[in-house]
Design a protein around this motif. Structure first.
Motif, mmCIF file in Angstrom:
data_model
loop_
_atom_site.group_PDB
_atom_site.id
_atom_site.type_symbol
_atom_site.label_atom_id
_atom_site.label_comp_id
_atom_site.label_asym_id
_atom_site.label_seq_id
_atom_site.Cartn_x
_atom_site.Cartn_y
_atom_site.Cartn_z
ATOM 1 N N LEU A 106 -1.715 -2.617 -10.142
ATOM 2 C CA LEU A 106 -1.068 -1.621 -11.101
ATOM 3 C C LEU A 106 0.268 -1.374 -10.694
ATOM 4 C CD1 LEU A 106 -3.957 0.974 -10.795
ATOM 5 C CD2 LEU A 106 -3.539 -0.883 -12.675
ATOM 6 N N LYS A 107 1.044 -1.292 -9.545
ATOM 7 C CA LYS A 107 2.268 -1.038 -9.168
ATOM 8 C C LYS A 107 3.116 -2.018 -9.719
ATOM 9 C CE LYS A 107 1.549 0.490 -4.947
ATOM 10 N NZ LYS A 107 1.613 1.258 -3.668
ATOM 11 N N GLU B 113 -4.583 -1.001 -6.853
ATOM 12 C CA GLU B 113 -3.409 -0.180 -6.761
ATOM 13 C C GLU B 113 -2.012 -1.231 -6.784
ATOM 14 O OE1 GLU B 113 -3.490 3.125 -4.235
ATOM 15 O OE2 GLU B 113 -5.397 3.937 -5.300
ATOM 16 N N ARG C 92 -9.217 -1.025 -2.815
ATOM 17 C CA ARG C 92 -8.481 -0.302 -3.969
ATOM 18 C C ARG C 92 -7.140 -0.393 -3.670
ATOM 19 N NH1 ARG C 92 -10.020 3.061 -7.914
ATOM 20 N NH2 ARG C 92 -8.470 4.637 -8.471
ATOM 21 N N THR C 93 -6.599 -0.150 -2.504
ATOM 22 C CA THR C 93 -5.013 0.310 -2.335
ATOM 23 C C THR C 93 -4.238 -1.121 -2.455
ATOM 24 O OG1 THR C 93 -5.254 -0.009 -0.033
ATOM 25 C CG2 THR C 93 -5.467 2.227 -0.833
ATOM 26 N N GLU D 87 0.775 -1.275 -0.179
ATOM 27 C CA GLU D 87 0.012 0.023 0.091
ATOM 28 C C GLU D 87 0.907 1.241 0.033
ATOM 29 O OE1 GLU D 87 -4.095 -0.476 2.233
ATOM 30 O OE2 GLU D 87 -2.581 -1.648 3.440
ATOM 31 N N ASP E 147 6.206 2.700 -3.809
ATOM 32 C CA ASP E 147 5.857 3.085 -4.889
ATOM 33 C C ASP E 147 6.341 2.161 -5.980
ATOM 34 O OD1 ASP E 147 8.650 3.646 -4.911
ATOM 35 O OD2 ASP E 147 8.518 5.795 -4.782
#
Length: 219
Positions: free
Chosen positions: A94-95, A91, A86-87, A53, A56
């Motif tokens: 996606l990362k 996400e 979501r996180t 979470e 990056d």
């Protein structure tokens, strides 16, 4: 191959690591807590720290250093927290995909969930709706990449022992599947080129894993 497993202490991942080792691979469990290291190393995994979470894309890419493939098996869990769907589920995926691309890793296998492309009922629980949306959007984003992706969409997960018998395919109906059988399919497809750019539903069935993969790939 050295295979990065995002969500490396999850229930499926913990079953996956020994299977990857048995197949001659080197699992790299990416986890948030250092205290999880001992148990995971006992299962044959190399352990690296990653906060899905808060880290990056560059952090993800560093965690993937030296790896040949990524398995995304992370999930926010049944904690009632819609935001974490979501996180973590979206996400985090996606990362992971962006980091794999930047690290020159092409192979990417993602654990999703069955039927997430279907509309959610207007009166559905908000956390469930957030989970479905996160998985749906993560899958769509992964399909749009240039990665050599495979998406597995299991049905309702159970903790029963592995059966080694599954149903696998793009139109397989909803059903139950053991986490152990999901892990077996992950271990089997990760180095199978015929599974690239395929999205398959996965439930318990009556076909051995290797045969089910061959049939799904041929369809």
């Amino acid at each position: 191959m050295r295979i990065a497993v995002v969500g490396g202490h999850g229930q499926i991942a913990r079953l996956l690591h020994p299977l990857l080792v048995a197949a001659g691979h080197r699992p790299v469990a990416l986890v948030r807590r250092a205290e999880q290291r001992v148990a995971l190393e006992a299962a044959g995994a190399e352990v690296r720290l990653l906060d899905i979470e808060n880290d990056d894309v560059a952090d993800f890419a560093r965690a993937f250093d030296g790896c040949d493939a990524v398995v995304f098996s992370a999930g926010g869990g049944p904690d009632g927290n819609a935001a974490r769907k979501r996180t973590v589920d979206l996400e985090g995926s996606l990362k992971s995909a962006a980091a794999a691309s930047s690290a020159g890793i092409r192979r990417f296998v993602q654990v999703s969930a069955i039927d997430v492309d279907r509309p959610v009922a207007p009166d559905a629980d908000p956390v469930w709706a957030a989970y479905v949306a996160a998985k749906r959007d993560a899958d769509a984003a992964l399909r749009a990449t240039a990665l050599d992706w495979t998406i597995l969409r299991p049905g309702r997960l159970t903790d029963a022992p592995a059966t080694g018998l599954i149903a696998l395919g793009s139109d397989v109906a909803r059903g139950d599947v053991t986490r152990a059988d999901v892990a077996a399919v992950l271990a089997a497809v990760v180095d199978r080129p015929e599974s690239v750019h395929r999205q398959w539903n996965l439930v318990g069935g009556d076909v051995p894993v290797a045969d089910a993969i061959a049939r799904a790939a041929a369809s």
